[in-house]
Design a protein around this motif. Sequence first.
Motif, mmCIF file in Angstrom:
data_model
loop_
_atom_site.group_PDB
_atom_site.id
_atom_site.type_symbol
_atom_site.label_atom_id
_atom_site.label_comp_id
_atom_site.label_asym_id
_atom_site.label_seq_id
_atom_site.Cartn_x
_atom_site.Cartn_y
_atom_site.Cartn_z
ATOM 1 N N TYR A 119 34.643 9.885 64.991
ATOM 2 C CA TYR A 119 35.923 9.189 65.055
ATOM 3 C C TYR A 119 36.437 8.963 66.473
ATOM 4 O O TYR A 119 37.137 7.987 66.731
ATOM 5 N N ARG A 120 36.074 9.851 67.416
ATOM 6 C CA ARG A 120 36.532 9.680 68.795
ATOM 7 C C ARG A 120 35.469 9.117 69.703
ATOM 8 O O ARG A 120 35.766 8.650 70.797
ATOM 9 N N GLY A 121 34.212 9.204 69.271
ATOM 10 C CA GLY A 121 33.132 8.706 70.102
ATOM 11 C C GLY A 121 32.770 9.634 71.235
ATOM 12 O O GLY A 121 32.403 9.181 72.325
ATOM 13 N N ASP A 122 32.876 10.961 71.035
ATOM 14 C CA ASP A 122 32.492 11.916 72.076
ATOM 15 C C ASP A 122 31.053 11.656 72.528
ATOM 16 O O ASP A 122 30.202 11.241 71.738
ATOM 17 N N LYS A 123 30.778 11.923 73.787
ATOM 18 C CA LYS A 123 29.448 11.668 74.349
ATOM 19 C C LYS A 123 28.403 12.508 73.617
ATOM 20 O O LYS A 123 28.614 13.689 73.330
ATOM 21 N N LEU A 124 27.267 11.877 73.369
ATOM 22 C CA LEU A 124 26.231 12.521 72.576
ATOM 23 C C LEU A 124 25.737 13.808 73.231
ATOM 24 O O LEU A 124 25.512 14.810 72.546
ATOM 25 N N ASP A 125 25.566 13.805 74.544
ATOM 26 C CA ASP A 125 25.108 15.018 75.225
ATOM 27 C C ASP A 125 26.095 16.162 75.043
ATOM 28 O O ASP A 125 25.696 17.317 74.840
ATOM 29 N N ASP A 126 27.387 15.842 75.110
ATOM 30 C CA ASP A 126 28.410 16.863 74.918
ATOM 31 C C ASP A 126 28.408 17.376 73.479
ATOM 32 O O ASP A 126 28.578 18.581 73.235
ATOM 33 N N VAL A 127 28.205 16.468 72.543
ATOM 34 C CA VAL A 127 28.172 16.848 71.125
ATOM 35 C C VAL A 127 27.021 17.810 70.859
ATOM 36 O O VAL A 127 27.200 18.870 70.233
ATOM 37 N N ILE A 128 25.845 17.465 71.340
ATOM 38 C CA ILE A 128 24.665 18.310 71.111
ATOM 39 C C ILE A 128 24.823 19.660 71.790
ATOM 40 O O ILE A 128 24.477 20.701 71.225
ATOM 41 N N ARG A 129 25.362 19.671 73.000
ATOM 42 C CA ARG A 129 25.590 20.931 73.713
ATOM 43 C C ARG A 129 26.570 21.808 72.956
ATOM 44 O O ARG A 129 26.346 23.011 72.769
ATOM 45 N N ASP A 130 27.687 21.218 72.493
ATOM 46 C CA ASP A 130 28.691 22.002 71.782
ATOM 47 C C ASP A 130 28.148 22.524 70.450
ATOM 48 O O ASP A 130 28.440 23.665 70.059
ATOM 49 N N LEU A 131 27.379 21.705 69.759
ATOM 50 C CA LEU A 131 26.787 22.157 68.501
ATOM 51 C C LEU A 131 25.908 23.382 68.723
ATOM 52 O O LEU A 131 25.944 24.344 67.952
ATOM 53 N N ASP A 132 25.131 23.354 69.791
ATOM 54 C CA ASP A 132 24.234 24.463 70.084
ATOM 55 C C ASP A 132 25.013 25.704 70.521
ATOM 56 O O ASP A 132 24.841 26.797 69.971
ATOM 57 N N GLN A 133 25.885 25.541 71.498
ATOM 58 C CA GLN A 133 26.583 26.687 72.076
ATOM 59 C C GLN A 133 27.507 27.378 71.082
ATOM 60 O O GLN A 133 27.611 28.614 71.070
ATOM 61 N N GLN A 134 28.161 26.606 70.239
ATOM 62 C CA GLN A 134 29.129 27.210 69.331
ATOM 63 C C GLN A 134 28.492 27.808 68.073
ATOM 64 O O GLN A 134 29.133 28.589 67.367
ATOM 65 N N THR A 135 27.262 27.451 67.798
ATOM 66 C CA THR A 135 26.621 28.003 66.590
ATOM 67 C C THR A 135 25.627 29.118 66.886
ATOM 68 O O THR A 135 25.326 29.911 65.985
ATOM 69 N N ARG A 136 25.129 29.219 68.103
ATOM 70 C CA ARG A 136 24.153 30.288 68.404
ATOM 71 C C ARG A 136 24.692 31.677 68.065
ATOM 72 O O ARG A 136 23.969 32.487 67.468
ATOM 73 N N PRO A 137 25.932 32.001 68.447
ATOM 74 C CA PRO A 137 26.438 33.341 68.082
ATOM 75 C C PRO A 137 26.515 33.550 66.571
ATOM 76 O O PRO A 137 26.356 34.674 66.087
ATOM 77 N N LEU A 138 26.767 32.480 65.826
ATOM 78 C CA LEU A 138 26.845 32.594 64.374
ATOM 79 C C LEU A 138 25.476 32.852 63.775
ATOM 80 O O LEU A 138 25.320 33.669 62.858
ATOM 81 N N PHE A 139 24.456 32.169 64.275
ATOM 82 C CA PHE A 139 23.096 32.444 63.831
ATOM 83 C C PHE A 139 22.700 33.883 64.157
ATOM 84 O O PHE A 139 22.078 34.577 63.346
ATOM 85 N N ALA A 140 23.073 34.347 65.362
ATOM 86 C CA ALA A 140 22.688 35.696 65.787
ATOM 87 C C ALA A 140 23.325 36.757 64.889
ATOM 88 O O ALA A 140 22.742 37.841 64.680
ATOM 89 N N ARG A 141 24.499 36.476 64.371
ATOM 90 C CA ARG A 141 25.218 37.430 63.541
ATOM 91 C C ARG A 141 24.777 37.368 62.065
ATOM 92 O O ARG A 141 25.097 38.238 61.265
ATOM 93 N N GLY A 142 24.066 36.325 61.722
ATOM 94 C CA GLY A 142 23.727 36.087 60.325
ATOM 95 C C GLY A 142 22.610 36.968 59.794
ATOM 96 O O GLY A 142 21.748 37.428 60.541
ATOM 97 N N GLU A 143 22.647 37.201 58.497
ATOM 98 C CA GLU A 143 21.577 37.899 57.789
ATOM 99 C C GLU A 143 20.833 36.900 56.911
ATOM 100 O O GLU A 143 21.422 35.921 56.431
ATOM 101 N N HIS A 144 19.548 37.145 56.692
ATOM 102 C CA HIS A 144 18.703 36.196 55.970
ATOM 103 C C HIS A 144 18.225 36.788 54.655
ATOM 104 O O HIS A 144 18.058 38.007 54.520
ATOM 105 N N GLY A 145 17.979 35.880 53.698
ATOM 106 C CA GLY A 145 17.502 36.284 52.379
ATOM 107 C C GLY A 145 16.106 36.799 52.484
ATOM 108 O O GLY A 145 15.182 36.314 52.001
#
Length: 442
Positions: free
Chosen positions: A416-442
Motif C-alpha cells: 500500500y505504501r510502496g516501501d523499497k523492496l530491499d528494505d522490505v526483504i531486510r525487515d522481513l529477515d531481521q524481524q523474524t529471525r528471533p522468532l524462528f530461533a525461539r520456535g519449537e518444531h514438530g
Amino acid sequence: MRPKTLLALLLSVTLLATACGTGSGSSKDESGPVQLLVFGAPEELAAYRTLTEAYEKARPGTDVQLVEASDRKDLLARLATSVAGGAPPDLFLMNYRFYGQFAAKNVVEPLDERIAGSDAIDPADYYPVAMDAFTWGGKQLCLPQNVSSLAVYYNRTLFTKYGVPEPKAGWTWNDMVGTAIAMTRDSRGVVVKGTESEGAAARPAVHGLGIEPSIIRVAPFVWSAGGEIVDNPDKPTRLTLDTPVAREALKNLVDLRQAYGVVPTDEEVEAEDDESRFANGRLAMLMSSRRSTTTFRSITDFEWDVAPLPVYQKQVGVLHSDAYCMTRGGKRKDAAWRFLEFAISEEGQRIIAATGRTVPSHIGVSQSPAFLGPSQPPRSAKVFLDTIPTVRALPTVSTWPEIEDVTAGILENALYRGDKLDDVIRDLDQQTRPLFARGEHG
C-alpha cells in the motif's frame, strides 16, 4: 499497517505457566456438554451448528456446546487463558499454522491410540497432506476436517458484461495481471489504467483483484517459481525471500497496487474488506480459500465461480487445513472423542460438506456429490480437488503465528505504501529471525 497486539505475549505467558502442570486430565468423563471452541463468519458457525445438531439427533442423549469466538485471535486467546485457568474446552478447531504453539506446550491430547481402536476412522481414507500437517513429535495430535488451497473466485457476470475471457487452468501470473487490469473499471465501465485517475468518474468502481498481503499468499508463487520461503522447511531458521525468484514474486505482489492499481487501496480495504467487496459486486476476482464459499453462496445478484491459482513455472498450492484437537486437560474425553469420530467420519463430513464450508479431508466424500454436486456454486468445485496433489504445507513451528503477524505488517506497507523492496526483504529477515530461533518444531 495493522496495529500490534499483545496476543503473542498472552499466549506465551499463559502456556508457559501451564506447561508443567498440563497432564492427561481426568480418566473419567464428568457430566455436562462437550464443549467445542470454534470461530468463523455467521455462515460458517451455522455450518457447525448443523453438524452438532445432526450428531445430537443421531445419538439421543448427547450434548455438544459450541463456544463461539469472534475471530481467530479471540479463539487463540480464549484457548490459552482457559488452559491456564484449568478449564479448557474439550475440543477446539484450529488451522495447522496455529496449533504448534499449543502442541509445543503439551496442551493437545495425542489421538493415536483412539484412532487405532476406532471402527469409524481409517487414516488411509484421508488426504495424507492434511493428516501430516497435524503430526507433532511423530504423534497424530489432531484430525483434519478439510484440505483446501487458494483459488481465484471470480464474478462471471462481470466478465460476461465486459467481454473479458474467464480465468482457466494453466493461466500465468501475467495472464492474471492482464485480466485484473481489464476488469478494473470506473463507474462508466471504462478501464482505469494505473494508479492515477482523473476525477471521481475515473476512480475504480470495480477493482480487478483482491489479495491479502501476507506470507501465505506469497508462498505458493515463490514455490511455483522454483524457490523456497525458508531455509529448511522442517526446521526453519530464517526466511529466504532474498533469492531472485522470491524477490520477483514480492515485486509482482507490490506492483498489483503500486504499478497497476488493480487492488483496492489500504483505505478502501479498511472501509470494506475484500470478501465483502466481492460479495457486493465491486471486486472482479478474489484470491481466497474454500471458507469463502459458505459466505458467497448467499449472493443472489450475480453468478460466480472459481479458477486455479496462476502459475510461474509449475502449479503449486498452499495448504489450508483445519482440524479437531482434543485438550489434555479436558474433562469429557470419551464423549469428546465420540463427537470427533462422528465429525471426521464419512457421515459427518458429508453433512459439513453440504454447507459449502469445507473441501472434505475424507477422500471418498470429497469425490462424491456431497462436495462436487452442481446444485450450488461453485460449479467448478473440482478445482479444489485438482490442486490437492500440488499443495505444500507451511512450516510447522510454534512461533509461526507471530511470524505471520510480523510479516503481514511489513507486506501491507510494501503493497500500500510502496516501501523499497530491499528494505522490505531486510525487515522481513531481521524481524523474524528471533522468532524462528525461539520456535519449537514438530
